[in-house]
Write a protein that holds these residues in place. Structure first.
Motif, PDB file in Angstrom:
ATOM      1  N   ALA A  18      -1.497   8.133  -1.327  1.00 58.76           N
ATOM      2  CA  ALA A  18      -0.865   8.376  -0.022  1.00 58.76           C
ATOM      3  C   ALA A  18       0.518   8.998  -0.183  1.00 58.76           C
ATOM      4  N   ILE A  19       1.209   8.685  -1.275  1.00 62.76           N
ATOM      5  CA  ILE A  19       2.526   9.280  -1.506  1.00 62.76           C
ATOM      6  C   ILE A  19       2.582  10.065  -2.812  1.00 62.76           C
ATOM      7  N   SER A  60       0.836  -1.193   0.000  1.00 61.47           N
ATOM      8  CA  SER A  60       0.000   0.000   0.000  1.00 61.47           C
ATOM      9  C   SER A  60       0.870   1.242   0.000  1.00 61.47           C
ATOM     10  N   GLY A  61       0.314   2.349  -0.477  1.00 62.05           N
ATOM     11  CA  GLY A  61       1.064   3.606  -0.484  1.00 62.05           C
ATOM     12  C   GLY A  61       1.477   4.034   0.905  1.00 62.05           C
ATOM     13  N   SER A  62       0.666   3.710   1.913  1.00 62.34           N
ATOM     14  CA  SER A  62       0.995   4.108   3.281  1.00 62.34           C
ATOM     15  C   SER A  62       2.162   3.311   3.856  1.00 62.34           C
ATOM     16  N   ASP A  63       2.539   2.189   3.218  1.00 61.27           N
ATOM     17  CA  ASP A  63       3.670   1.399   3.714  1.00 61.27           C
ATOM     18  C   ASP A  63       4.998   2.126   3.549  1.00 61.27           C
ATOM     19  N   PHE A  64       5.040   3.133   2.696  1.00 56.65           N
ATOM     20  CA  PHE A  64       6.273   3.901   2.531  1.00 56.65           C
ATOM     21  C   PHE A  64       6.418   4.973   3.606  1.00 56.65           C
ATOM     22  N   VAL A  65       5.305   5.328   4.238  1.00 56.56           N
ATOM     23  CA  VAL A  65       5.305   6.460   5.164  1.00 56.56           C
ATOM     24  C   VAL A  65       5.809   6.002   6.521  1.00 56.56           C
ATOM     25  N   GLU A  66       6.751   6.757   7.093  1.00 55.28           N
ATOM     26  CA  GLU A  66       7.322   6.430   8.398  1.00 55.28           C
ATOM     27  C   GLU A  66       7.691   7.728   9.107  1.00 55.28           C
ATOM     28  N   MET A  67       7.847   7.656  10.407  1.00 60.09           N
ATOM     29  CA  MET A  67       8.153   8.858  11.176  1.00 60.09           C
ATOM     30  C   MET A  67       9.603   9.299  10.995  1.00 60.09           C
ATOM     31  N   PHE A  68      10.482   8.430  10.494  1.00 60.23           N
ATOM     32  CA  PHE A  68      11.896   8.762  10.347  1.00 60.23           C
ATOM     33  C   PHE A  68      12.165   9.344   8.960  1.00 60.23           C
ATOM     34  N   VAL A  69      12.986  10.362   8.919  1.00 60.54           N
ATOM     35  CA  VAL A  69      13.310  11.025   7.664  1.00 60.54           C
ATOM     36  C   VAL A  69      14.125  10.084   6.775  1.00 60.54           C
TER      37      VAL A  69
END
Length: 654
Positions: A300-301, A262-271
């Motif tokens: 999402a991205i 999913s597109g949200s799987d790329f999103v993380e709190m770390f830069v």
């Protein structure tokens, strides 16, 4: 026999790095326990010690760290009966003499004076020798000094492992493997049962994705003619139309490695983690090429860059998108990796992502038409025990505007309703009840209305029905009910035409029908109630669309202020004078149609009362009742494909 014995031999346990950690911990514990002493001594008390000293049994007293006394007996004393158990035992071999007794004392000065006093009264050869030493355990001190750091590192490893969900090493080299892609791999070892046979309808979309699968299976067929394999395909359509199902079918049919995430799987709190996961995903795909990558909910991205002013330019989501753009069409891109993506918000995606060379094809997955709904019903009715002679075409005509997911839910709901009634098979009426349940909400017969409230609701719904019956472009009415469902107190159900365009006359007649309920209340009771909230929302939305989106108003003109991508932000794309004109025209459209409904109902007041009385008596009336009271409908412009069942409800807002 030898071969059998080899096969029966138990497998050796696999080596684990935790064994090393455990060995180090045990080593430090052993040093702490055994490092301070090589043997075990008997404990005694200061009072007993002074008794031994008076008897001349003590050869030497060693005071350690000014707190502990180690007592060494003479050879003659060790042979006495009372001291036989005092002989020390050694755990490790040693050449030094071990103390017979140890004990702790309080004040050093007082303890030393007591020894000197007793020594004065003893003979010279029986006096005890007093010595002072300092002992330390360097290994124990080292352990205690390192313990806080060990605990901190252990907690940090635990947290990072939880956050990275046990992933492996990432392409960006992030510590503790946080940068690894979370894509799920489907290959020849994975059993994916979904095929194109399970995807009903969507014939055009299936042809497109089938061609992509064929590209990967027989690339020479296309490359021999000089063609290139497309790099990506974007599935676009409303929710529930089967975009993800289509991707599952590709995974089942392609017979090549299929990476799904999913597109949200790329999103993380770390830069930097999102960009790293993109790199790792494409790295894995290239290693297994030819391969397919499927990114669900890519919005999402993939949202257009530079639109979120609050986050600044160094946005983690934008970094992830930039990396995705580079991987899809940049230097050194591998053409044997095809990217499939799905979204229901294509209007907000970045233009660089949508261009040819990244997503060469945009496959629109729309709501199914009559023929496609019939095919979808055939798929979802297979597992049901349905009644003989069930008319699937009738069901497909009752569900226009339904997506594939809605039809699947409808079939399941019909089966639950049939089971609730203890039926052996799912019948036609169960499906109709399920349509009512899904579109209108749960029936609430427990709601108790006063006589006046019930009368108001009946006249309101009768107003809708009467106006729709005598307007040319209004949708034919199927049934009217005053049984509350969901948030609605009553509903009028229509059968609109499946059409791709709507004319101004159609809009105006629909607004007039919606205002018919409020007009009926005004005529009969000379006052209106709060029950028409949803009606007001509906007509305001339609009038606003006519004026601001479709350019169907003469005074505002042939312009639109439609902004699907949200590029205008908080700034209105028109002047204050135009805003005032828009407000006046929206209000004028609604008020004109309200007066039109009033005029029509004044002329049909007698049949309006008959219809309301029939509603109060029966609670639900159908088309036959309408024809009996209102006569044959004067307009028959709709063809046989009038297939929707839709409600206009009266909502009570307290």
């Amino acid at each position: 026999m030898a071969d059998k014995n080899k096969k029966a031999a138990p497998k050796k346990p696999k080596f684990s790095p935790y064994w090393i950690y455990g060995g180090i911990i045990i080593f430090f514990i052993a040093l702490q326990i055994f490092g301070s002493s090589a043997g075990t001594e008997n404990k005694t008390s200061p009072s007993q010690f002074f008794e031994f000293l008076k008897e001349g049994d003590i050869e030497k007293v060693e005071i350690v760290n000014n707190t502990i006394a180690k007592v060494y007996l003479t050879k003659e004393a060790e042979s006495k009966e009372e001291h036989k158990k005092s002989k020390p035992t050694s755990i490790f071999p040693t050449t030094t003499k071990l103390p017979n007794y140890t004990f702790q004392f309080g004040d050093l000065k007082l303890f030393q004076e007591s020894i000197n006093t007793i020594n004065k009264d003893l003979e010279q050869d029986k006096k005890a020798q007093v010595t002072f030493t300092q002992e330390s355990n360097p290994w124990g001190e080292l352990l205690f000094s390192l313990l806080p750091f060990i605990l901190l590192i252990g907690v940090w490893i635990f947290i990072m492992r939880r956050m990275s969900s046990g992933g492996g090493g990432g392409a960006g080299g992030q510590i503790f493997n946080i940068g690894k892609s979370k894509a799920k791999l489907f290959d020849e070892n994975s059993e994916v049962k979904t095929t194109f046979k399970d995807v009903a309808g969507l014939e055009g979309a299936k042809e497109e994705v089938q061609e992509i699968v064929d590209f990967l299976k027989n690339p020479s067929k296309y490359t021999n003619l000089g063609g290139k394999i497309p790099k990506g395909a974007l599935l676009v359509g409303p929710p529930g139309t089967g975009k993800t199902l289509l991707a599952k079918a590709v995974a089942g049919e392609a017979k090549v490695p299929f990476f799904s995430l999913s597109g949200s799987d790329f999103v993380e709190m770390f830069v930097g983690v999102g960009a790293s996961r993109v790199r790792d995903l494409f790295k894995q795909a290239k290693e297994k090429s030819p391969a397919i990558i499927f990114i669900d909910e890519i919005d999402a991205i993939g949202r257009a860059r530079g639109k979120n002013a609050m986050s600044g330019s160094n946005d983690e989501r934008e970094n992830t998108l930039n990396q995705l753009l580079t991987e899809m069409d940049g230097f050194g891109t591998n053409t044997n990796v095809i990217v499939l993506a799905a979204t229901n918000r294509a209007d907000i995606l970045d233009s660089a992502l949508m261009r040819a060379g990244r997503f060469d094809r945009q496959i629109h997955v729309d709501l199914p038409n009559l023929t496609e709904r019939k095919a979808i019903f055939e798929v979802h009715l297979k597992p049901l025990k349905k009644a003989e002679g069930l008319d699937i075409e009738f069901l497909s005509k009752q569900t226009p505007g339904f997506s594939g997911a809605d039809i699947a839910n409808l079939c399941n709901e019909a089966a639950l309703i049939a089971a609730r009634k203890d039926k052996k098979a799912v019948e036609k009426q169960d499906f109709l009840d399920a349509v009512d349940r899904i579109v209108g909400g749960l029936e609430k017969r427990s709601n108790l209305f006063s006589v006046e409230e019930k009368k108001t609701i009946a006249y309101h719904e009768a107003g809708h029905a009467t106006v729709s019956w005598f307007l040319e472009h209004a949708d034919p009415l199927v049934k009217v009910t005053i049984v509350p469902r969901g948030r609605s107190l009553g509903a009028a159900w229509y059968l609109p035409q499946e059409a791709y365009i709507t004319r101004t006359s159609k809009f105006l007649d629909e607004i007039c029908v919606t205002m018919g309920g409020r007009a009926a209340e005004k005529i009969i009771f000379d006052q209106i109630s709060t029950g028409a909230l949803s009606d007001l929302e509906n007509v305001t939305k339609k009038a606003k669309a006519m004026v601001m989106i479709y350019g169907l108003n003469e005074k505002v003109g042939n312009i639109t202020f439609y902004d699907p991508a949200g590029e205008n932000g908080f700034v209105k794309p028109y002047s204050e004078k135009t805003a005032e004109l828009i407000d006046n025209e929206i209000k004028n459209i609604v008020e004109t149609q309200f007066q039109r409904a009033l005029t029509l109902l004044e002329s049909k007041k007698d049949v309006l009362k008959k219809l309301a009385e029939r509603l109060i008596e029966r609670e639900v009336i159908f088309k036959d009742d309408l024809e009996e009271i209102l006569g044959k409908r004067p307009f028959t412009n709709h063809d046989s494909k009038l297939v929707i069942e839709e409600k206009t409800s009266t909502n009570e807002e307290e």
